[in-house]
Design a protein around this motif. Structure first.
Motif, PDB file in Angstrom:
ATOM      1  N   GLN A  52       0.804  -1.113   0.086  1.00 21.84           N
ATOM      2  CA  GLN A  52      -0.091   0.025  -0.050  1.00 21.84           C
ATOM      3  C   GLN A  52       0.904   1.346   0.009  1.00 21.84           C
ATOM      4  O   GLN A  52       2.116   1.030   0.433  1.00 21.84           O
ATOM      5  N   PRO A  53       0.303   2.530  -0.366  1.00 22.29           N
ATOM      6  CA  PRO A  53       1.052   3.709  -0.400  1.00 22.29           C
ATOM      7  C   PRO A  53       1.361   4.070   0.971  1.00 22.29           C
ATOM      8  O   PRO A  53       2.488   4.519   1.355  1.00 22.29           O
ATOM      9  N   CYS A  54       0.597   3.906   1.980  1.00 18.29           N
ATOM     10  CA  CYS A  54       0.806   4.046   3.302  1.00 18.29           C
ATOM     11  C   CYS A  54      -0.392   3.269   4.159  1.00 18.29           C
ATOM     12  O   CYS A  54      -1.290   2.608   3.682  1.00 18.29           O
ATOM     13  N   PHE A  55       0.010   2.866   5.435  1.00 18.42           N
ATOM     14  CA  PHE A  55      -1.139   2.176   6.258  1.00 18.42           C
ATOM     15  C   PHE A  55      -2.495   2.888   6.329  1.00 18.42           C
ATOM     16  O   PHE A  55      -3.369   2.171   6.410  1.00 18.42           O
ATOM     17  N   CYS A  56      -2.322   4.112   6.175  1.00 14.83           N
ATOM     18  CA  CYS A  56      -3.829   4.643   6.403  1.00 14.83           C
ATOM     19  C   CYS A  56      -4.519   5.013   4.937  1.00 14.83           C
ATOM     20  O   CYS A  56      -5.778   5.225   5.236  1.00 14.83           O
ATOM     21  N   ILE A  57      -3.896   4.628   3.968  1.00 20.42           N
ATOM     22  CA  ILE A  57      -4.423   4.456   2.810  1.00 20.42           C
ATOM     23  C   ILE A  57      -4.954   2.904   2.430  1.00 20.42           C
ATOM     24  O   ILE A  57      -4.016   2.081   2.094  1.00 20.42           O
ATOM     25  N   PRO A  58      -6.125   2.556   2.614  1.00 19.67           N
ATOM     26  CA  PRO A  58      -6.830   0.981   2.549  1.00 19.67           C
ATOM     27  C   PRO A  58      -6.662   0.624   1.187  1.00 19.67           C
ATOM     28  O   PRO A  58      -8.057   0.001   0.869  1.00 19.67           O
ATOM     29  N   LEU A  59      -5.789   0.876   0.377  1.00 16.34           N
ATOM     30  CA  LEU A  59      -5.771   0.417  -1.093  1.00 16.34           C
ATOM     31  C   LEU A  59      -4.618  -0.554  -1.296  1.00 16.34           C
ATOM     32  O   LEU A  59      -3.399   0.083  -1.049  1.00 16.34           O
ATOM     33  N   SER A  60      -4.908  -1.566  -1.598  1.00 17.70           N
ATOM     34  CA  SER A  60      -3.827  -2.738  -1.927  1.00 17.70           C
ATOM     35  C   SER A  60      -3.366  -2.751  -3.556  1.00 17.70           C
ATOM     36  O   SER A  60      -4.515  -2.859  -4.410  1.00 17.70           O
ATOM     37  N   PHE A  61      -2.233  -2.849  -3.882  1.00 14.06           N
ATOM     38  CA  PHE A  61      -1.880  -2.629  -5.244  1.00 14.06           C
ATOM     39  C   PHE A  61      -1.156  -4.023  -5.624  1.00 14.06           C
ATOM     40  O   PHE A  61      -0.605  -4.091  -6.718  1.00 14.06           O
ATOM     41  N   GLY A  62      -1.156  -5.013  -4.815  1.00 13.84           N
ATOM     42  CA  GLY A  62      -0.597  -6.347  -5.149  1.00 13.84           C
ATOM     43  C   GLY A  62      -0.143  -6.779  -3.697  1.00 13.84           C
ATOM     44  O   GLY A  62      -0.429  -6.208  -2.655  1.00 13.84           O
ATOM     45  N   ASN A  63       0.332  -8.406  -3.929  1.00 12.34           N
ATOM     46  CA  ASN A  63       0.471  -8.936  -2.585  1.00 12.34           C
ATOM     47  C   ASN A  63       1.784  -9.670  -2.886  1.00 12.34           C
ATOM     48  O   ASN A  63       2.089 -10.247  -4.048  1.00 12.34           O
ATOM     49  N   VAL A  64       2.669  -9.317  -1.927  1.00  6.64           N
ATOM     50  CA  VAL A  64       4.041 -10.164  -2.317  1.00  6.64           C
ATOM     51  C   VAL A  64       4.063 -11.758  -2.240  1.00  6.64           C
ATOM     52  O   VAL A  64       5.209 -12.458  -2.749  1.00  6.64           O
ATOM     53  N   ARG A  65       2.917 -12.317  -1.825  1.00  7.22           N
ATOM     54  CA  ARG A  65       2.711 -13.752  -2.220  1.00  7.22           C
ATOM     55  C   ARG A  65       2.610 -14.228  -3.255  1.00  7.22           C
ATOM     56  O   ARG A  65       2.725 -15.328  -3.742  1.00  7.22           O
ATOM     57  N   GLU A  66       2.227 -13.286  -4.091  1.00  6.80           N
ATOM     58  CA  GLU A  66       1.603 -13.560  -5.604  1.00  6.80           C
ATOM     59  C   GLU A  66       2.424 -13.100  -6.614  1.00  6.80           C
ATOM     60  O   GLU A  66       2.554 -13.584  -7.919  1.00  6.80           O
ATOM     61  N   GLU A  67       3.416 -11.810  -6.398  1.00  8.18           N
ATOM     62  CA  GLU A  67       4.244 -11.472  -7.271  1.00  8.18           C
ATOM     63  C   GLU A  67       5.458 -10.664  -6.795  1.00  8.18           C
ATOM     64  O   GLU A  67       5.317 -10.312  -5.411  1.00  8.18           O
ATOM     65  N   PRO A  68       6.442 -10.256  -7.466  1.00  7.99           N
ATOM     66  CA  PRO A  68       7.593  -9.758  -6.841  1.00  7.99           C
ATOM     67  C   PRO A  68       7.324  -8.252  -6.406  1.00  7.99           C
ATOM     68  O   PRO A  68       6.669  -7.633  -7.016  1.00  7.99           O
ATOM     69  N   LEU A  69       7.970  -8.026  -5.459  1.00  7.97           N
ATOM     70  CA  LEU A  69       7.875  -6.559  -5.020  1.00  7.97           C
ATOM     71  C   LEU A  69       8.084  -5.898  -5.695  1.00  7.97           C
ATOM     72  O   LEU A  69       7.150  -4.487  -5.899  1.00  7.97           O
ATOM     73  N   ARG A  70       9.036  -5.614  -6.632  1.00 10.62           N
ATOM     74  CA  ARG A  70       9.508  -4.771  -7.579  1.00 10.62           C
ATOM     75  C   ARG A  70       8.178  -4.421  -8.739  1.00 10.62           C
ATOM     76  O   ARG A  70       8.043  -3.316  -9.046  1.00 10.62           O
ATOM     77  N   MET A  71       7.603  -5.393  -9.080  1.00 13.16           N
ATOM     78  CA  MET A  71       6.578  -5.442  -9.937  1.00 13.16           C
ATOM     79  C   MET A  71       5.409  -4.487  -9.296  1.00 13.16           C
ATOM     80  O   MET A  71       4.431  -3.918 -10.120  1.00 13.16           O
ATOM     81  N   ILE A  72       5.177  -4.992  -8.030  1.00 16.48           N
ATOM     82  CA  ILE A  72       3.968  -4.236  -7.475  1.00 16.48           C
ATOM     83  C   ILE A  72       4.208  -2.764  -7.288  1.00 16.48           C
ATOM     84  O   ILE A  72       3.359  -1.741  -7.653  1.00 16.48           O
ATOM     85  N   VAL A  73       5.489  -2.437  -6.747  1.00 17.60           N
ATOM     86  CA  VAL A  73       5.750  -1.187  -6.672  1.00 17.60           C
ATOM     87  C   VAL A  73       5.796  -0.253  -7.907  1.00 17.60           C
ATOM     88  O   VAL A  73       4.989   0.951  -7.887  1.00 17.60           O
ATOM     89  N   ARG A  74       6.497  -0.710  -8.949  1.00 13.74           N
ATOM     90  CA  ARG A  74       6.253  -0.099 -10.331  1.00 13.74           C
ATOM     91  C   ARG A  74       4.611   0.239 -10.597  1.00 13.74           C
ATOM     92  O   ARG A  74       4.550   1.361 -11.227  1.00 13.74           O
ATOM     93  N   ARG A  75       3.940  -0.827 -10.620  1.00  9.21           N
ATOM     94  CA  ARG A  75       2.363  -0.669 -11.106  1.00  9.21           C
ATOM     95  C   ARG A  75       1.775   0.405 -10.089  1.00  9.21           C
ATOM     96  O   ARG A  75       1.078   1.101 -10.397  1.00  9.21           O
ATOM     97  N   MET A  76       2.057   0.347  -8.773  1.00  7.41           N
ATOM     98  CA  MET A  76       1.471   1.388  -7.789  1.00  7.41           C
ATOM     99  C   MET A  76       1.866   2.578  -8.318  1.00  7.41           C
ATOM    100  O   MET A  76       1.030   3.517  -8.183  1.00  7.41           O
ATOM    101  N   TYR A  77       3.091   3.011  -8.544  1.00  8.15           N
ATOM    102  CA  TYR A  77       3.387   4.177  -8.832  1.00  8.15           C
ATOM    103  C   TYR A  77       3.024   4.913 -10.016  1.00  8.15           C
ATOM    104  O   TYR A  77       3.265   6.153 -10.314  1.00  8.15           O
ATOM    105  N   ARG A  78       2.434   4.136 -10.817  1.00  9.32           N
ATOM    106  CA  ARG A  78       1.705   4.393 -12.154  1.00  9.32           C
ATOM    107  C   ARG A  78       0.413   4.771 -11.997  1.00  9.32           C
ATOM    108  O   ARG A  78      -0.340   4.890 -13.020  1.00  9.32           O
ATOM    109  N   HIS A  79      -0.272   4.547 -10.814  1.00 10.23           N
ATOM    110  CA  HIS A  79      -1.599   4.774 -10.306  1.00 10.23           C
ATOM    111  C   HIS A  79      -1.877   6.106 -10.596  1.00 10.23           C
ATOM    112  O   HIS A  79      -1.179   6.881 -10.212  1.00 10.23           O
TER     113      HIS A  79
END
Length: 373
Positions: A309-336
Motif C-alpha cells: 500500500q502507499p501507506c497504512f492509512c490508505i486502505p488500497l492494496s496494489f498487489g501482494n508479495v505472496r503472489e508477485e515480486p515486490l518490484r512489479m507491485i511497486v512499479r504498478r502502484m507508482y503508475r496509478h
C-alpha cells in the motif's frame, strides 16, 4: 530546443517536482541521522554511513532518470496488540494471526526491498514485539546494512528486551507516549499501567545508549490544553533522543472523524513547538507539506499479510508479495492516477475530500480491507 510555451511549462514542472522530491528526500533522511547526536551514533553507526550514502546516490540517479525507487519501507509484522487505543489508525484491518507472513516470507521481502534500494525499514504493528521472531528479523535486516527502526507501545520493553533489541542491531526505537499524565495515557491506550511500563522502557534504553524517540500525536484538544507541550517537556526531562509528533490521519478509529484535525491557527502554534533536532512534526517540518508516499515515492507500506500500500492509512492494496515480486507491485502502484494528482499531495490524502470521495467512500463496508485496486 523547447519551441512552445506548453513544452517549456512541462519542463519547468518536471524540474520543480524533481527538486521537491530531492528536498524532501534529503530532509527525511537527515531527520533520521541527526537524532543520533550522542557518541552512540559515531561508535555504532559509522560503518553504515558509506553504504547508506551510496544507496542514496543510487536513488538520486534513478530519480534523475525518472525511475521510481523508494528509500523507506514501513513493514507491519502483525495487527495484534495488547492495547485498545482510542486513536488506532489500523483498527479497520482484520487481525488474523494465521495469515501473517512467516519468518521466511518476511526475510524474502526484506531481500527484495534491499535489491530495490530501500535503506530504512521501520517495523510496525499492531505491536511488532508480539512476533516471536522480531529479534531475528531486526538482526537479519541490520546485517544487510539497512537502518532498522521499531514502533512499540512499550509494554514489552524490559531491561532484557532493550539489550536484545540493541544487540540485534536496532538503530532507532519509537515508543508511544500519548500524555505526560499516567492515568490519561493509560485511558487512551486502554491498558492500566501502560505509561509506567513504557517510561521504564525508555529509561532502560537511555541507560544502555539505545537511541529512543517519544512518538505522540496531534489533535485539536491536545494542542489547546497544553498536553502536547507537556509531552515535549517530559521528553526533555527524561533525556530521550527526540520527540516525534504525528499529524492526525483519518483512518482506523478516526476514519470519519474530521473533528480531530487542527485548524490553521493551531498549525501555526504547532510550528512554534518544533525544535530540530529534538522536536519534529512529520507533516509540518518542511516548506512543502506533502505526502512522501504519493509525491516523492520514497515511502511505501507492507501489511502483515503481504499487501503493498502507499501507506497504512490508505486502505488500497496494489498487489501482494505472496503472489508477485515486490518490484512489479511497486512499479504498478507508482503508475496509478493517485500519484499524478497534485491535489492529493497536501498533507495526508485521507484528509483530502476529493480523494476520500473517489477512493475511500466508494469502498463497501462489507469489503475486507485493504481494498485491492
Amino acid at each position: 530546443m523547447y519551441n512552445t510555451r506548453e513544452e517549456t511549462q512541462m519542463l519547468a514542472y518536471a524540474i520543480k517536482n524533481y527538486l521537491r522530491r530531492y528536498y524532501n528526500f534529503i530532509y527525511s533522511n537527515m531527520i533520521g541521522l541527526i537524532t543520533y547526536r550522542h557518541s552512540h551514533f559515531y561508535n555504532n553507526f559509522k560503518i553504515n554511513l558509506p553504504f547508506f550514502a551510496i544507496r542514496n546516490l543510487k536513488w538520486i540517479f534513478n530519480m534523475i532518470l525518472n525511475r521510481d525507487m523508494s528509500l523507506y519501507l514501513m513493514f507491519s509484522l502483525t495487527y495484534r496488540c495488547q492495547a485498545k487505543c482510542l486513536h488506532c489508525s489500523v483498527s479497520d484491518y482484520p487481525v488474523i494471526q494465521k495469515e501473517e507472513l512467516t519468518t521466511e516470507e518476511v526475510k524474502n521481502v526484506i531481500n527484495q526491498a534491499h535489491r530495490l534500494g530501500i535503506s530504512t525499514i521501520e517495523f510496525f504493528g499492531g505491536e511488532p514485539i508480539l512476533r516471536s521472531d522480531i529479534l531475528e528479523l531486526i538482526e537479519y535486516t541490520s546485517q544487510k546494512r539497512m537502518l532498522t527502526y521499531l514502533d512499540t507501545n512499550g509494554l514489552f520493553l524490559t531491561k532484557k528486551m532493550i539489550k536484545q533489541l540493541k544487540n540485534a542491531g536496532l538503530k532507532l526505537l519509537f515508543v508511544s507516549i500519548d500524555s505526560a499524565i499516567p492515568h490519561v495515557h493509560d485511558r487512551l491506550r486502554g491498558v492500566k499501567g501502560c505509561f509506567k511500563r513504557a517510561v521504564n522502557g525508555l529509561k532502560n534504553a537511555i541507560k544502555i545508549g539505545q537511541p529512543c524517540v517519544i512518538s505522540t500525536y496531534i489533535t485539536k484538544e491536545r494542542v489547546d490544553n497544553g498536553e502536547l507541550e507537556d509531552v515535549i517537556k517530559f521528553g526533555r526531562e527524561l533525556g530521550v533522543t527526540a520527540v516525534r509528533i504525528l499529524f492526525p490521519m483519518m483512518s482506523g478509529r478516526w476514519l470519519y472523524n474530521a473533528d480531530v484535525i487542527p485548524t490553521k491557527k493551531q498549525e501555526i502554534k504547532i510550528r512554534k513547538m518544533i525544535d530540530l533536532p529534538f522536536v519534529y512534526v512529520e507533516d509540518l517540518y518542511k516548506k512543502f507539506k506533502e505526502c512522501n508516499g504519493l509525491l516523492n515515492k520514497t515511502f511505501f507500506y507492507i501489511s502483515p499479510y503481504g499487501d503493498v500500500q502507499p501507506c497504512f492509512c490508505i486502505p488500497l492494496s496494489f498487489g501482494n508479495v505472496r503472489e508477485e515480486p515486490l518490484r512489479m507491485i511497486v512499479r504498478r502502484m507508482y503508475r496509478h492516477p493517485i500519484f499524478e494528482n497534485d491535489s492529493f499531495f497536501s498533507k495526508c490524502p485521507t484528509l483530502n475530500e476529493i480523494f476520500r470521495k473517489k477512493y475511500i467512500n466508494t469502498i463497501s463496508p462489507d469489503v475486507k480491507l485493504p481494498f485491492r485496486v
